[in-house]
Design a protein around this motif. Sequence first.
Motif: not given
Lengths: 271, 368
Positions: A77-79, A98, A100, A105, A130, A183, B233, B240, B242-246, B366
């Motif tokens: 996940x790039x963490x 990014x 997201x 998750x 997001x 997602x 968030x 979560x 950070x995972x969602x791109x924030x 989706x």
Amino acid sequence: MSPDDAASVAGSRATGTTTDANVDGATESVIEVSNVDFGYTATPVVEDISVSIDRGEYVAVVGPNGSGKSTLMKLMLGLLEPDTGSVRLFGEPADRFDDGERIGYVAQHASSSKEMPITVREVVKMGRFPHVGFGRLVADDWEIVDRALETVGMSAFADRRVTQLSGGQRQRAFIARALAGEADLLVLDEPTVGVDAESVEAFYDLLESLNDEGITVLLIEHDLSAVTQHADRVVCLDGEVYFDGPTDEFVDSDALVRTFGTAATAVGESR
Amino acid sequence: MTGALVALDVARLFATLLALTTDSALAAVTALQSTPFDAVLQSSPLDTVLAPLYWILDVWSGAVGWVAEQTGLQVLEYGFMHRAILVGLCIGVMAPLIGTFLVHRQLALIGDALAHTAFAGVAVGLFLNAVIDLGVTPYLTAVVVAMIAALCIELISEVTDAYNDVSMAIVLSTGFALGTTLISVNAGGLTVSVDQYLFGNLSTVTSQSAAVLLVLFAIIVTVVAVTRNQLLYVTFDETAAEVSGIPVDWYNRIVVMLTAMVVVGAMQIMGVILVAAMLVVPVAGASQVARSFDEALLVSVVLAELAVLVGIGVSYYAGATAGGVVVLVAVAIYVVAVAVGKLQTVLGEEGTPEMGSIDVDDAETPSD
């Protein structure tokens, strides 16, 4: 924008990315881990990991405690950033990824604030963040939120404080949040810990139906019987990859014994 | 809380008691003397920039004056009270607004640490005013110093991967030590007492510092309004988010910078020592009674406003220091909130609704 429009936009975006990936000469990999080493200290937690997960797969990562499952997930996940090797997420380096809204998750134990006053609906709402960025949630977003709540059977709890929920209910709320994000890739880190037995069964059925509709599912799991019954592919991990292949072959292989010890064989035989 | 900070707090309590006994000039007494600061500070170049805000202050003052005439409330008759009430109202909004994003991440004490570094900033401002005749309210230098300190705390925590109470205690004491040292070195040239910065003072809220506060208020409310989704968030679930791109690190930096602004803004009335209470107490009270996050935000602002207004009123008539009274009122409100919260749980013992089954067919994706 109606949900259908949103879906088609999401679809076209996904295709666009695929084309880009092909242009780059890459495969259709959602996650591409190559030759990754990582350690929090000098001792490596995972060593020489190479795993590639394609679009639409249902992959379970299993391994005993301390085998580096969660570490591998964080790398994916790039963490975390690998010490050596590379991790690509949707064709981009994972630690710089990014976009997201493409990832849903669900964490092992809700890492979230325990005392915060917040309702279930407000938690699920975060799945839309997001998509809306700095804007407000419009009617369509709320519709998606409510539908996600309905999907996990938590509509009646929408206005309950999350702190008042049981572990299983709380986990359902977090799954609803991942669903509300719409997602392409769902990443779940032992999502059924503390969830009651009947919900667990329904939950895996839900994952399967999501996977049938084209969502890539990556499951980090300790419960072997759940994995062998539901996942299409198993990656068995204990510092390094011991097995990577179809679930049926995993059950017959000796990877189970080598990583988990003899106690786990019963699971394989019972199948 | 943790050992390091408890030790500090105990030491500080003694210092406070000592200072209070020697501080015979009560707020109400100084209140009745005209404030010489206004005249001195009006000449600063900053005033040209702040001119439109002075106009707002005048309008506000007129409005409150009118209310005073209508109601005959003595407390509303003085110009300094008009400004103090305006500042109090702004504090009542922005402190719990930022406090909410701190308290639920166990960062309640960061406000305390920043307040002490802001004290160093005040000392720098007094020093510069004395040496080069800068003519700027010390609160402005306090904002600058506190924001730099805030950024330092955040960067340290990013490198060490944790908000560390020891490093926070070190920043806290460094700020206070720097402040006292600068003031003592400069004591010969200074006639200004530092009591007003330590304990806050209604009567020393100048037009300039009120105008600075309005600017801080506008920045804080705007930033929170724009980034409320991301802040929520990050506060609730950092991983979560950070995972969602924030970009979590950036939002953490924003929060500590805003905290520094709030702390300095509230310092005028609350003082260095009590300012952190406004970030924490109303928020803690609100989370006892509120169910949702939006509700908690609203309730915490209402509780804070109540504490500020009642506190200012009581302190005026009782001739006590406003900061202390405001905090005492806030704590009393908190106790009531806890009781109400308990009562809610007992009375509202809501029946558990039927949990629905996980609906596989309804799974929306989706692609559907």
